[in-house]
Design a protein around this motif. Structure first.
Motif, PDB file in Angstrom:
ATOM      1  N   THR A 112      18.660  -4.367 -10.136  1.00  0.00           N
ATOM      2  CA  THR A 112      19.627  -4.021 -11.177  1.00  0.00           C
ATOM      3  C   THR A 112      19.831  -2.505 -11.246  1.00  0.00           C
ATOM      4  OG1 THR A 112      18.772  -5.910 -12.411  1.00  0.00           O
ATOM      5  CG2 THR A 112      20.183  -4.372 -13.622  1.00  0.00           C
ATOM      6  N   ILE A 113      18.713  -1.788 -11.334  1.00  0.00           N
ATOM      7  CA  ILE A 113      18.775  -0.334 -11.512  1.00  0.00           C
ATOM      8  C   ILE A 113      19.504   0.316 -10.333  1.00  0.00           C
ATOM      9  CG2 ILE A 113      17.352   1.771 -11.549  1.00  0.00           C
ATOM     10  CD1 ILE A 113      15.237  -0.072 -13.088  1.00  0.00           C
ATOM     11  N   ALA A 114      19.177  -0.124  -9.126  1.00  0.00           N
ATOM     12  CA  ALA A 114      19.767   0.492  -7.928  1.00  0.00           C
ATOM     13  C   ALA A 114      21.286   0.366  -7.948  1.00  0.00           C
ATOM     14  CB  ALA A 114      19.198  -0.175  -6.673  1.00  0.00           C
ATOM     15  N   GLN A 115      21.762  -0.821  -8.285  1.00  0.00           N
ATOM     16  CA  GLN A 115      23.211  -1.037  -8.276  1.00  0.00           C
ATOM     17  C   GLN A 115      23.898  -0.253  -9.380  1.00  0.00           C
ATOM     18  OE1 GLN A 115      24.657  -4.951  -6.740  1.00  0.00           O
ATOM     19  NE2 GLN A 115      22.805  -5.688  -7.742  1.00  0.00           N
ATOM     20  N   ALA A 116      23.234  -0.159 -10.544  1.00  0.00           N
ATOM     21  CA  ALA A 116      23.810   0.623 -11.634  1.00  0.00           C
ATOM     22  C   ALA A 116      23.869   2.102 -11.243  1.00  0.00           C
ATOM     23  CB  ALA A 116      22.983   0.432 -12.905  1.00  0.00           C
ATOM     24  N   GLU A 117      22.821   2.572 -10.598  1.00  0.00           N
ATOM     25  CA  GLU A 117      22.801   3.974 -10.152  1.00  0.00           C
ATOM     26  C   GLU A 117      23.918   4.259  -9.158  1.00  0.00           C
ATOM     27  OE1 GLU A 117      19.082   5.388  -8.573  1.00  0.00           O
ATOM     28  OE2 GLU A 117      18.018   4.995 -10.452  1.00  0.00           O
ATOM     29  N   VAL A 118      24.063   3.349  -8.201  1.00  0.00           N
ATOM     30  CA  VAL A 118      25.111   3.542  -7.187  1.00  0.00           C
ATOM     31  C   VAL A 118      26.480   3.567  -7.865  1.00  0.00           C
ATOM     32  CG1 VAL A 118      26.248   2.482  -5.200  1.00  0.00           C
ATOM     33  CG2 VAL A 118      23.751   2.572  -5.308  1.00  0.00           C
ATOM     34  N   ALA A 119      26.678   2.637  -8.804  1.00  0.00           N
ATOM     35  CA  ALA A 119      27.950   2.590  -9.536  1.00  0.00           C
ATOM     36  C   ALA A 119      28.178   3.914 -10.261  1.00  0.00           C
ATOM     37  CB  ALA A 119      27.928   1.432 -10.533  1.00  0.00           C
ATOM     38  N   ASN A 120      27.151   4.368 -10.947  1.00  0.00           N
ATOM     39  CA  ASN A 120      27.263   5.591 -11.737  1.00  0.00           C
ATOM     40  C   ASN A 120      27.524   6.822 -10.853  1.00  0.00           C
ATOM     41  OD1 ASN A 120      25.320   7.859 -13.488  1.00  0.00           O
ATOM     42  ND2 ASN A 120      27.066   6.863 -14.438  1.00  0.00           N
ATOM     43  N   MET A 121      26.835   6.900  -9.735  1.00  0.00           N
ATOM     44  CA  MET A 121      27.031   8.033  -8.826  1.00  0.00           C
ATOM     45  C   MET A 121      28.448   8.043  -8.260  1.00  0.00           C
ATOM     46  SD  MET A 121      23.453   8.497  -6.773  1.00  0.00           S
ATOM     47  CE  MET A 121      23.430   6.828  -6.174  1.00  0.00           C
ATOM     48  N   ASN A 122      29.031   6.863  -8.200  1.00  0.00           N
ATOM     49  CA  ASN A 122      30.390   6.754  -7.683  1.00  0.00           C
ATOM     50  C   ASN A 122      31.433   6.702  -8.801  1.00  0.00           C
ATOM     51  OD1 ASN A 122      30.287   6.624  -4.629  1.00  0.00           O
ATOM     52  ND2 ASN A 122      28.750   5.080  -5.159  1.00  0.00           N
ATOM     53  N   GLY A 123      31.050   7.130  -9.987  1.00  0.00           N
ATOM     54  CA  GLY A 123      32.039   7.369 -11.026  1.00  0.00           C
ATOM     55  C   GLY A 123      32.143   6.345 -12.133  1.00  0.00           C
ATOM     56  N   VAL A 124      31.384   5.248 -12.064  1.00  0.00           N
ATOM     57  CA  VAL A 124      31.458   4.268 -13.148  1.00  0.00           C
ATOM     58  C   VAL A 124      30.755   4.837 -14.380  1.00  0.00           C
ATOM     59  CG1 VAL A 124      30.714   1.966 -13.926  1.00  0.00           C
ATOM     60  CG2 VAL A 124      31.590   2.291 -11.600  1.00  0.00           C
ATOM     61  N   GLU A 125      31.406   4.721 -15.538  1.00  0.00           N
ATOM     62  CA  GLU A 125      30.796   5.199 -16.787  1.00  0.00           C
ATOM     63  C   GLU A 125      29.951   4.090 -17.404  1.00  0.00           C
ATOM     64  OE1 GLU A 125      33.558   6.921 -19.682  1.00  0.00           O
ATOM     65  OE2 GLU A 125      35.000   7.062 -18.012  1.00  0.00           O
ATOM     66  N   PHE A 126      28.921   4.493 -18.115  1.00  0.00           N
ATOM     67  CA  PHE A 126      28.081   3.541 -18.848  1.00  0.00           C
ATOM     68  C   PHE A 126      27.985   3.995 -20.294  1.00  0.00           C
ATOM     69  CE2 PHE A 126      25.924   0.653 -15.800  1.00  0.00           C
ATOM     70  CZ  PHE A 126      26.413   1.169 -14.614  1.00  0.00           C
ATOM     71  N   LYS A 127      28.177   3.054 -21.226  1.00  0.00           N
ATOM     72  CA  LYS A 127      27.900   3.324 -22.638  1.00  0.00           C
ATOM     73  C   LYS A 127      26.773   2.405 -23.068  1.00  0.00           C
ATOM     74  CE  LYS A 127      32.546   4.567 -24.195  1.00  0.00           C
ATOM     75  NZ  LYS A 127      32.648   5.950 -24.584  1.00  0.00           N
ATOM     76  N   PHE A 128      25.658   3.026 -23.518  1.00  0.00           N
ATOM     77  CA  PHE A 128      24.521   2.241 -23.974  1.00  0.00           C
ATOM     78  C   PHE A 128      24.498   2.184 -25.500  1.00  0.00           C
ATOM     79  CE2 PHE A 128      23.241   3.645 -19.727  1.00  0.00           C
ATOM     80  CZ  PHE A 128      22.932   2.410 -19.178  1.00  0.00           C
ATOM     81  N   ASN A 129      23.646   1.342 -26.041  1.00  0.00           N
ATOM     82  CA  ASN A 129      23.531   1.149 -27.498  1.00  0.00           C
ATOM     83  C   ASN A 129      24.886   0.810 -28.113  1.00  0.00           C
ATOM     84  OD1 ASN A 129      20.716   1.974 -27.453  1.00  0.00           O
ATOM     85  ND2 ASN A 129      21.517   4.042 -27.091  1.00  0.00           N
ATOM     86  N   ALA A 130      25.725   0.163 -27.347  1.00  0.00           N
ATOM     87  CA  ALA A 130      27.064  -0.182 -27.826  1.00  0.00           C
ATOM     88  C   ALA A 130      27.226  -1.687 -27.698  1.00  0.00           C
ATOM     89  CB  ALA A 130      28.114   0.532 -26.981  1.00  0.00           C
ATOM     90  N   PHE A 131      27.428  -2.361 -28.817  1.00  0.00           N
ATOM     91  CA  PHE A 131      27.630  -3.800 -28.690  1.00  0.00           C
ATOM     92  C   PHE A 131      29.049  -4.179 -29.097  1.00  0.00           C
ATOM     93  CE2 PHE A 131      27.011  -4.828 -33.158  1.00  0.00           C
ATOM     94  CZ  PHE A 131      26.100  -3.873 -33.586  1.00  0.00           C
ATOM     95  N   VAL A 132      29.582  -5.082 -28.303  1.00  0.00           N
ATOM     96  CA  VAL A 132      30.977  -5.481 -28.476  1.00  0.00           C
ATOM     97  C   VAL A 132      31.057  -6.469 -29.627  1.00  0.00           C
ATOM     98  CG1 VAL A 132      32.899  -6.679 -27.386  1.00  0.00           C
ATOM     99  CG2 VAL A 132      31.527  -5.043 -26.066  1.00  0.00           C
ATOM    100  N   THR A 133      31.927  -6.156 -30.591  1.00  0.00           N
ATOM    101  CA  THR A 133      32.085  -7.039 -31.748  1.00  0.00           C
ATOM    102  C   THR A 133      33.334  -7.903 -31.644  1.00  0.00           C
ATOM    103  OG1 THR A 133      33.164  -5.210 -32.871  1.00  0.00           O
ATOM    104  CG2 THR A 133      30.830  -5.521 -33.333  1.00  0.00           C
TER     105      THR A 133
END
Lengths: 419, 478
Positions: free
Chosen positions: B152-173
């Motif tokens: 999981t971590i590896a793929q998220a890192e690769v995504a992030n390094m290639n420009g994907v944004e991540f928002k944590f502590n955010a839950f969709v209502t």
């Protein structure tokens, strides 16, 4: 490769005393390898009193007690390397260690003394069901936070296990402002010293619930409470006896495990009862030239005993290097009824000066029973004890002359007898 | 306006993000926890299934096989611990041997290579610690074990390094469908996106049902596990399954990709999607069922127990793809076993659909891979020495059980989407994952996190933001 006669692994009370023992026996080629950034080991966080009554005839705090040994080691000029982690010991006594400054250090020793101490049993070893939230700490971890870092790990506390650290922490947490609701002990007796039950629980009106255990941990992020239950004779929770206790913290004081990863790796034979090495009267392990003392050997109640034991290990390491340790003439020490283990496991009168202490723990609580020692079938010690509990280490003294008088002796037995 | 919003940063969300990061697209991942890999992705068997178990023709079977084939190269490229150790399905009575044969035929029709029914003697020669009462086993050489955290971590890192944004502590209502985009409301903002991908595990039915009339229903199925010390990490070499018996579905006994021994899981439908607690009965069941497979249970080596929730959809199959009635809304629903195996393939598939829909072009700047994560413990003594010479912080051991150094922990904190909690450090470095379970290194890791993130120690959590470890200073309340 560095050459040192004696390499001591661990700079806690055992390591310090072993170093002094070796030095005072005439060998000054010693190095202590310590992984923390200061000597003294766990005593540095044991800021309560009660240390040194046997050794110094006064009541010291942990830091005061270890300071005396640290000062002595420094004054004698014994070398120590801090923040240095031993990663390997080879059977030919090459000790490999690492630290930030030297990188890899390899030391060819003539004798190695294992004084790595012990660590606390974690929750997993108990398999307490429930969630895995924040707020579950081993008592020693909490002690470090409170006494060294100055932080409180919780406000309302339940302590599982009545080992000495748990009892000490019940008092400490109370003094620092927490509400310690109870100490829960699965056994029908406490695993700690009587004096700690009185001074840490009774004096603060903290209930000790014997024959109880924690059956569930509540709270998915931070602990919100625990379910406790009474247990039957087989230590199984009794249905219907469950009780919810609200708390934000569960401290675990459920036993200590000698830290023997290195010992196992080099192939030292272990005693499954103590989870420490099997040793002779000289505290030598199954590998010649490797000695062990202190809590890595068996968990002690009193640091005073750790110090005296380790001093002897240091002394014997020097004797070993001088070729003065005999390894013929071993007599086995057997655990009779009621005796869980003995340290040492063998006795060689040739290596004993006048007497030797055999330390042991009982496997149960005995009232008005006798501690007996048999030399083959002859009872030589028969001493009445008002109470014997597994929580308090016992010892018997075997005189060398008894052994000299019995050249055909085959076995020594330590046993608990009703009469 | 985002092109794509991915809800959920478990292994599926991370995989979709990784696959989408090769396109010229503005992609956001929204995660309610403070880190990736906080749901089912952190509490499962870590098995790469060979694919005989899935019913032929199902979506599960399809993605299982693709995922299994991909895994070796994939894990090498993204530096994820993986071993193709093979698996065995044990039969405990003569009458069960035809069931092994049937499983073999099912596997062959799914396209699983190398399946073989072995005799008791052959099995015991392979695995000496198995119970003497076994009669035969189906051997699947393509089975494997993977580190689910790193996958999981590896793929998220690769995504992030290639420009994907991540928002944590955010839950969709809420998700509101507009004419040709979505308005996604979270606890603290509203976000617009052309497409939405639902990768929310046990909650994925709720999100689907928010927008689609084709209602889905997830029942969380709890699985409890016992994890054992590395000392018994070689107790078995292969993943040992059991044929289901009249007593129910069996449990597995397996080494993990990190060389622990793992037993479990149980399988009970529950109603509470947040209930990942373990139970006395569950742990007991795991150990008693596992005892049928092996000679004995090395109980004294148990270091922890945990439980995870499978996202079991009513259809029993994966639901993957664009919803028919809500164009632009994509589902990855019902991703239970073999979901971990299938994850990289599911990511590729969904990203492909979205890219076609949005007519996205590939980026030339896409970096397809991850630098090696240096691990100190497995190195030879001389390599350890060299490493310390290159960076002295490799000479400072923080976690003594797993031999994790200061340098590794600092790296885990400062990497893309780095660790911000004690558990985050654990999953990335294994500090605290060993036999003392963080008793020794916990306070030290907390101190390092506090220093490196420039945060008050009282704000460092075990996980998320609420799982705080320190509640105040000594004598605060006096």
């Amino acid at each position: 490769m560095i050459n040192k006669d004696i390499v001591i692994i661990g700079g806690g009370p055992a390591g310090l005393s072993a170093a002094i023992g070796a030095y005072e026996s005439g060998n000054k080629s010693i190095v202590i390898l310590e992984r923390d950034n200061l000597l003294g080991g766990i005593l540095n966080q044991c800021i309560h009193t009660g240390f040194g009554l046997h050794t110094f005839k006064e009541e010291l705090t942990g830091p005061e007690y270890c300071e005396r040994y640290v000062e002595k080691v420094k004054n004698l000029g014994i070398e120590s390397k801090l923040e240095t982690m031993v990663i390997d010991i080879s059977t030919d006594l090459i000790v490999s260690a690492i630290n930030e400054i030297d990188g890899l250090i390899q030391i060819q020793a003539k004798a190695v003394i294992l004084t790595m101490g012990c660590r606390e049993r974690p929750r997993g070893a108990l398999n307490i069901p429930g969630y895995r939230p924040a707020g579950i700490f081993s008592a020693g971890t909490a002690q470090r936070f409170v006494n060294i870092e100055g932080y409180m790990p919780g406000k309302t506390v339940v302590i599982l296990g009545s080992g000495d650290i748990g009892l000490i922490m019940a008092r400490r947490m109370t003094l620092e402002g927490a509400n310690v609701k109870m100490v829960v002990e699965i056994m029908p007796y406490s695993g700690g010293l009587k004096r700690n039950i009185v001074q840490c629980l009774d004096d603060f009106s903290i209930p000790l619930k014997l024959s109880h255990t924690v059956t569930k941990i509540h709270g998915s992020t931070r602990v919100t409470g625990v379910t406790i239950a009474k247990v039957d004779d087989m230590k199984n929770p009794i249905k219907g006896s469950e009780e919810f206790v609200e708390c934000d913290t569960l401290l675990l004081s459920v036993g200590l495990i000698p830290e023997n990863e290195l010992s196992r790796k080099v192939g030292v034979i272990m005693n499954p009862k103590t989870q420490g090495p099997v040793v002779s009267e000289s505290l030598e392990t199954s590998i010649q030239g490797i000695f062990a003392a202190g809590n890595v050997l068996h968990v002690h109640d009193l640091v005073d005993h750790v110090s005296s034991e380790a001093y002897l290990a240091g002394k014997n390491a020097v004797k070993y290097i001088q070729g003065l340790l005999d390894n013929q003439n071993k007599i086995d020490i057997q655990c009779g009824n009621g005796v869980r283990y003995t340290v040492p496991s063998t006795l060689n009168y040739k290596n004993v000066e006048d007497l030797t202490q055999v330390r042991f723990r009982t496997s149960d609580v005995y009232k008005d029973a006798y501690v007996s020692v048999y030399l083959d079938k002859e009872r030589i010690i028969h001493s009445k004890k008002r109470i014997l509990t597994p929580g308090e280490m016992e010892q018997v003294t075997i005189l060398k002359k008894w052994l000299l008088e019995r050249p055909n002796l085959k076995i020594i037995t330590v046993i608990i007898e009703k009469e | 306006m985002y092109d794509v919003v991915i809800i959920g940063a478990g292994v599926i969300g991370a995989s979709v993000a990784r696959a989408l990061s090769k396109y010229h697209l503005k992609v956001l991942v929204i995660e309610k926890h403070s880190d990736v890999c906080e749901g089912t992705s952190k509490a499962n068997s870590g098995i790469v299934h060979s694919g005989y178990d899935a019913k032929p023709g199902t979506i599960k079977a399809k993605f299982n096989l693709i995922g299994n084939h991909m895994m070796s190269d994939f894990c090498q490229k993204y530096r994820v611990p993986f071993r193709r150790n093979g698996s065995l399905v044990l039969a405990f009575s003569e009458e069960d041997i035809p069931k092994l044969e049937a499983l073999k035929i099912q596997g062959m029709s799914n396209g699983v290579a190398g399946l073989e029914v072995l005799t008791k003697q052959q099995v015991l020669a392979m695995e000496p610690n198995l119970n003497d009462s076994i009669v035969a086993a189906l051997y699947a050489p393509t089975g494997g074990i993977v580190d689910p955290f790193e996958l999981t971590i590896a793929q998220a890192e690769v995504a992030n390094m290639n420009g994907v944004e991540f928002k944590f502590n955010a839950f969709v209502t809420n998700i509101a469908k507009q004419s040709d985009y979505f308005i996604i409301s979270t606890n603290n903002e509203t976000i617009e996106s052309k497409t939405v991908i639902n990768c929310t595990g046990v909650f994925s039915d709720d999100f689907n049902n928010m927008v689609s009339e084709n209602k889905l229903s997830i029942t969380p199925r709890k699985g409890e596990y016992c994890l054992f010390d590395k000392e018994v990490g070689h107790f078995v070499d292969k993943t040992i399954f059991q044929l289901p018996t009249v007593y129910g579905k069996g449990v597995l006994v397996t080494p993990t990709a990190e060389n622990n021994l793992l037993m479990g899981p149980t399988a009970y439908d529950i109603y509470d999607k947040y209930d990942n607690s373990t139970t006395a009965e569950g742990i007991k069941e795991v150990l008693s069922k596992a005892a049928q497979s092996v000679k004995y249970i090395p109980s004294s080596y148990i270091i922890t127990a945990f439980s995870g929730l499978r996202a079991t959809e009513a259809s029993g199959d994966f639901v993957i793809g664009e919803t028919i009635d809500v164009p632009g809304f994509y589902n990855a629903v019902g991703i239970e076993s073999p979901g971990l195996t299938a994850a990289p393939a599911i990511g590729d598939y969904l990203s492909n659909l979205v890219a076609i829909k949005l007519k996205a072009n590939l980026k030339s700047s896409f970096v397809d891979g991850r630098d090696e994560i240096i691990r100190f413990e497995p190195l030879s003594v001389s390599d350890k020495a060299k490493l310390i010479e290159s960076n002295h912080e490799y000479g400072k051991i923080i976690c003594r059980c797993e031999m994790v150094t200061l340098a590794e922990i600092k790296d885990a904190i400062h990497r893309p989407l780095g660790a911000n909690s004690i558990d985050g450090v654990k999953r990335r470095t294994r500090a605290g994952a060993g036999r003392c379970q963080g008793g020794f290194c916990g306070p030290r890791v907390l101190e390092i996190l506090s220093k490196e993130l420039n945060k008050d120690p009282r704000d460092i959590a075990k996980f998320d933001q609420q799982a705080i470890l320190l509640v105040g200073f000594d004598k605060d309340t006096l």
